[in-house]
Scaffold this active site. Structure first.
Site, PDB file in Angstrom:
ATOM      1  N   GLU A   1       2.212   3.162  -3.505  1.00  0.00           N
ATOM      2  CA  GLU A   1       3.556   3.196  -2.937  1.00  0.00           C
ATOM      3  C   GLU A   1       4.312   1.900  -3.206  1.00  0.00           C
ATOM      4  O   GLU A   1       5.494   1.934  -3.565  1.00  0.00           O
ATOM      5  CB  GLU A   1       3.506   3.414  -1.420  1.00  0.00           C
ATOM      6  CG  GLU A   1       2.822   4.699  -0.990  1.00  0.00           C
ATOM      7  CD  GLU A   1       1.355   4.500  -0.619  1.00  0.00           C
ATOM      8  OE1 GLU A   1       0.905   5.124   0.356  1.00  0.00           O
ATOM      9  OE2 GLU A   1       0.654   3.723  -1.312  1.00  0.00           O
TER      10      GLU A   1
ATOM     11  N   HIS B   1      -0.856  -1.225  -3.735  1.00  0.00           N
ATOM     12  CA  HIS B   1      -0.974   0.196  -3.407  1.00  0.00           C
ATOM     13  C   HIS B   1       0.024   0.975  -4.263  1.00  0.00           C
ATOM     14  O   HIS B   1       1.062   0.436  -4.667  1.00  0.00           O
ATOM     15  CB  HIS B   1      -0.675   0.436  -1.936  1.00  0.00           C
ATOM     16  CG  HIS B   1      -1.728  -0.079  -1.010  1.00  0.00           C
ATOM     17  ND1 HIS B   1      -1.783   0.288   0.310  1.00  0.00           N
ATOM     18  CD2 HIS B   1      -2.763  -0.935  -1.199  1.00  0.00           C
ATOM     19  CE1 HIS B   1      -2.808  -0.306   0.901  1.00  0.00           C
ATOM     20  NE2 HIS B   1      -3.415  -1.068  -0.004  1.00  0.00           N
TER      21      HIS B   1
ATOM     22  N   CYS C   1      -0.145   3.756   4.501  1.00  0.00           N
ATOM     23  CA  CYS C   1      -0.705   2.807   5.468  1.00  0.00           C
ATOM     24  C   CYS C   1       0.451   2.054   6.133  1.00  0.00           C
ATOM     25  O   CYS C   1       1.605   2.179   5.709  1.00  0.00           O
ATOM     26  CB  CYS C   1      -1.646   1.837   4.756  1.00  0.00           C
ATOM     27  SG  CYS C   1      -0.787   0.618   3.721  1.00  0.00           S
TER      28      CYS C   1
ATOM     29  N   CYS D   1       2.619  -0.026   3.603  1.00  0.00           N
ATOM     30  CA  CYS D   1       3.486   0.796   2.759  1.00  0.00           C
ATOM     31  C   CYS D   1       4.595   1.460   3.576  1.00  0.00           C
ATOM     32  O   CYS D   1       5.743   1.529   3.133  1.00  0.00           O
ATOM     33  CB  CYS D   1       2.654   1.835   2.020  1.00  0.00           C
ATOM     34  SG  CYS D   1       1.501   1.091   0.832  1.00  0.00           S
TER      35      CYS D   1
END
Length: 167
Positions: free
Chosen positions: A62, A60, A90, A93
């Site tokens: 992040e 991801h 999410c 993260c």
């Protein structure tokens, strides 16, 4: 005398940089989420989702940005940093954000179903965890949301139906 580089318009500026990263993800048919990490008014990390490209569920924006920022700082603690991300983090993260002890998270589009910064739950300010982050939501909301909606209606929809996303 040390004047801060950050002004009242910095959130908009840095979210614009995160949106540029999200556009890179979109071009690669990745979910268009972009992130930048800022320390002392300067960007120290930039990333975009690369789950499909890297065949890695943890890739991801992040997570990739956090790793870059840790390398830039030379420590896993990012206590004086701010994460700008186009979509609410999410749970994975958000957990990483808490563990790296980021001071602040700024996001554009919320995620009522899976967001962990106040959408579905709030891990960033969970009372029993060892760290809590300041949260600013809705920065450049329309642009962030429109990019995600465009992606769902375009490349992703075409993959599900087997059709072309060109119109």
């Amino acid at each position: 005398m040390s004047d801060s580089i950050i002004d009242l318009h910095s959130d908009d500026y840095f979210m614009g940089e995160a949106l540029r990263q999200a556009a890179r993800a979109y071009e690669r048919e990745e979910v268009p989420v972009g992130a930048v990490i800022v320390r002392e008014g300067r960007i120290i990390a930039r990333a975009f989702n690369q789950v499909e490209t890297l065949k890695d569920a943890t890739a991801h924006a992040e997570m990739l940005a956090l790793t870059q920022a840790e390398n830039a700082v030379g420590d896993w603690r990012l206590t004086d940093c701010t994460l700008y991300v186009t979509k609410e983090p999410c749970p994975m993260c958000a957990g990483a954000v808490v563990h790296t002890r980021l001071a602040r998270v700024v996001f554009g589009a919320g995620d009522a179903k899976g967001g962990a910064a106040g959408g579905a739950l709030n891990l960033l300010q969970f009372p029993t965890l060892n760290h809590r982050c300041e949260i600013t939501a809705g920065v450049r909301l329309e642009e962030c949301r429109d990019l995600l909606k465009s992606f769902v209606a375009g490349p992703r929809a075409a993959k599900k139906t087997g059709g072309s996303s060109d119109k």
